[in-house]
Design an enzyme around this catalytic site. Sequence first.
Site, mmCIF file in Angstrom:
data_model
loop_
_atom_site.group_PDB
_atom_site.id
_atom_site.type_symbol
_atom_site.label_atom_id
_atom_site.label_comp_id
_atom_site.label_asym_id
_atom_site.label_seq_id
_atom_site.Cartn_x
_atom_site.Cartn_y
_atom_site.Cartn_z
ATOM 1 N N SER A 200 66.639 -76.242 -47.920
ATOM 2 C CA SER A 200 67.731 -76.132 -48.888
ATOM 3 C C SER A 200 67.290 -75.687 -50.279
ATOM 4 O O SER A 200 68.119 -75.237 -51.065
ATOM 5 C CB SER A 200 68.468 -77.469 -49.003
ATOM 6 O OG SER A 200 67.599 -78.469 -49.488
ATOM 7 N N ASP B 243 71.311 -82.423 -58.443
ATOM 8 C CA ASP B 243 71.720 -83.630 -57.731
ATOM 9 C C ASP B 243 70.484 -84.505 -57.576
ATOM 10 O O ASP B 243 69.487 -84.291 -58.264
ATOM 11 C CB ASP B 243 72.403 -83.301 -56.390
ATOM 12 C CG ASP B 243 71.513 -82.489 -55.452
ATOM 13 O OD1 ASP B 243 70.272 -82.562 -55.564
ATOM 14 O OD2 ASP B 243 72.056 -81.772 -54.590
ATOM 15 N N HIS C 203 67.758 -81.841 -55.630
ATOM 16 C CA HIS C 203 67.503 -80.453 -55.985
ATOM 17 C C HIS C 203 67.540 -80.231 -57.499
ATOM 18 O O HIS C 203 68.290 -80.896 -58.206
ATOM 19 C CB HIS C 203 68.550 -79.541 -55.330
ATOM 20 C CG HIS C 203 68.654 -79.729 -53.854
ATOM 21 N ND1 HIS C 203 69.567 -80.592 -53.276
ATOM 22 C CD2 HIS C 203 67.962 -79.174 -52.837
ATOM 23 C CE1 HIS C 203 69.429 -80.555 -51.964
ATOM 24 N NE2 HIS C 203 68.460 -79.707 -51.671
#
Length: 384
Positions: free
Chosen positions: A38, A359, A362
């Site tokens: 991600s 967040d 990340h």
Amino acid sequence: MQFLLFKLLFAFLVCIAEAVTTMPQNSTIPAVIVFGDSVVDTGNNNYIETVIKVNYPPYGKDFIGGRPTGRFCDGRVPSDLIVEELGIKDLLPAYFDPTLHAQDLLTGVNFASGGAGYDPLTSILSYVHSLIQESCFFICYECWFILLATSNSECPHLFLQSVLSLSDQLRMFKDYTTKLELIAGHERTSTILQEGLFIVVAGSNDITNTYFGTPLRKSHYDVSSYTDLLVAYASNFVQELYKLGARRIGVFGLPPLGCLPSQRTLKGGAERKCIDIYNQVAELFNNKLSAEVDSINSRYPEARVVYIDIYNLPLDLIRSPQKYGFKFSDKGCCGTGTIEVAFLCKYTCSDVSDYVFWDSFHLTEKAYRLLVHQILKKSIRELL
């Protein structure tokens, strides 16, 4: 007042100019091709059956048009910033993006999938049975399941949806090269692969989720043997890329996992300190991966495989955020910043530029941009 505005504008333009990586003379990078998780996914998970996707607000609030695209960030992610820094294009499209044009293939695409890892168990459909103790809230990041339970009660059985493993991504890459040959011909395709920049970013999910988050590996491997296993998977993946025509390959190490806001919340006690053991495991893996990269280069003289350190600068950024123009590094901008990720992000901070993390897992685009610039500045000559 006008003079002050002029000075500010001049300073801004200087910063923009300095943000572009200078290429050595007579060197070109025609394409960038990315694999991983991600951190670099630009939207592939939007088009597969998985809950691990972020194609909804507030993700993408600082992206072009303020729209969510499946990037796990407020704006652009390292994949985009790398191609931008190298002057190739503004964004690196996801391979599964239905709006992808044939010409996009010539300058590179992205195969990364949020939730992936080197360990095949990290990406496949996993069966998890876990016991929650002393907490009614547990979250496994990037496997991303949520369990709500009463204190000291047994969690329900849970099935996780699969994401694109590195093996899947390699198959996608083979499909890509077939399409590329139809567009560009065999000779030009070979040149694009040999001179293109390949980036591999994985491993964080393997450590935080598969190893420490479930008993699936921990019951069979200690930390040392599990990091050996991961490095073996990483080495095999890089060698497969080489066999398929890649020569310039940047392999990212692990960041200081113990300082991720989520891990500090879950394991850092009331003071939410960095988790030393997680950082030590990351460093152990990085040392082994760096040594294996050296070994690969010695076995394949035409290879330009480079280990990319993403541990030390991020750690300094987290320890001394003010030095880099940030205010907060122990929590993210989204929600409370201590535990939220993906669909738990319902609201955001007032000024994302103050935050290292978007967040609880990340970084923000601003932090990514700083890191990418320094990484390319340091490593670009080694890759060419």
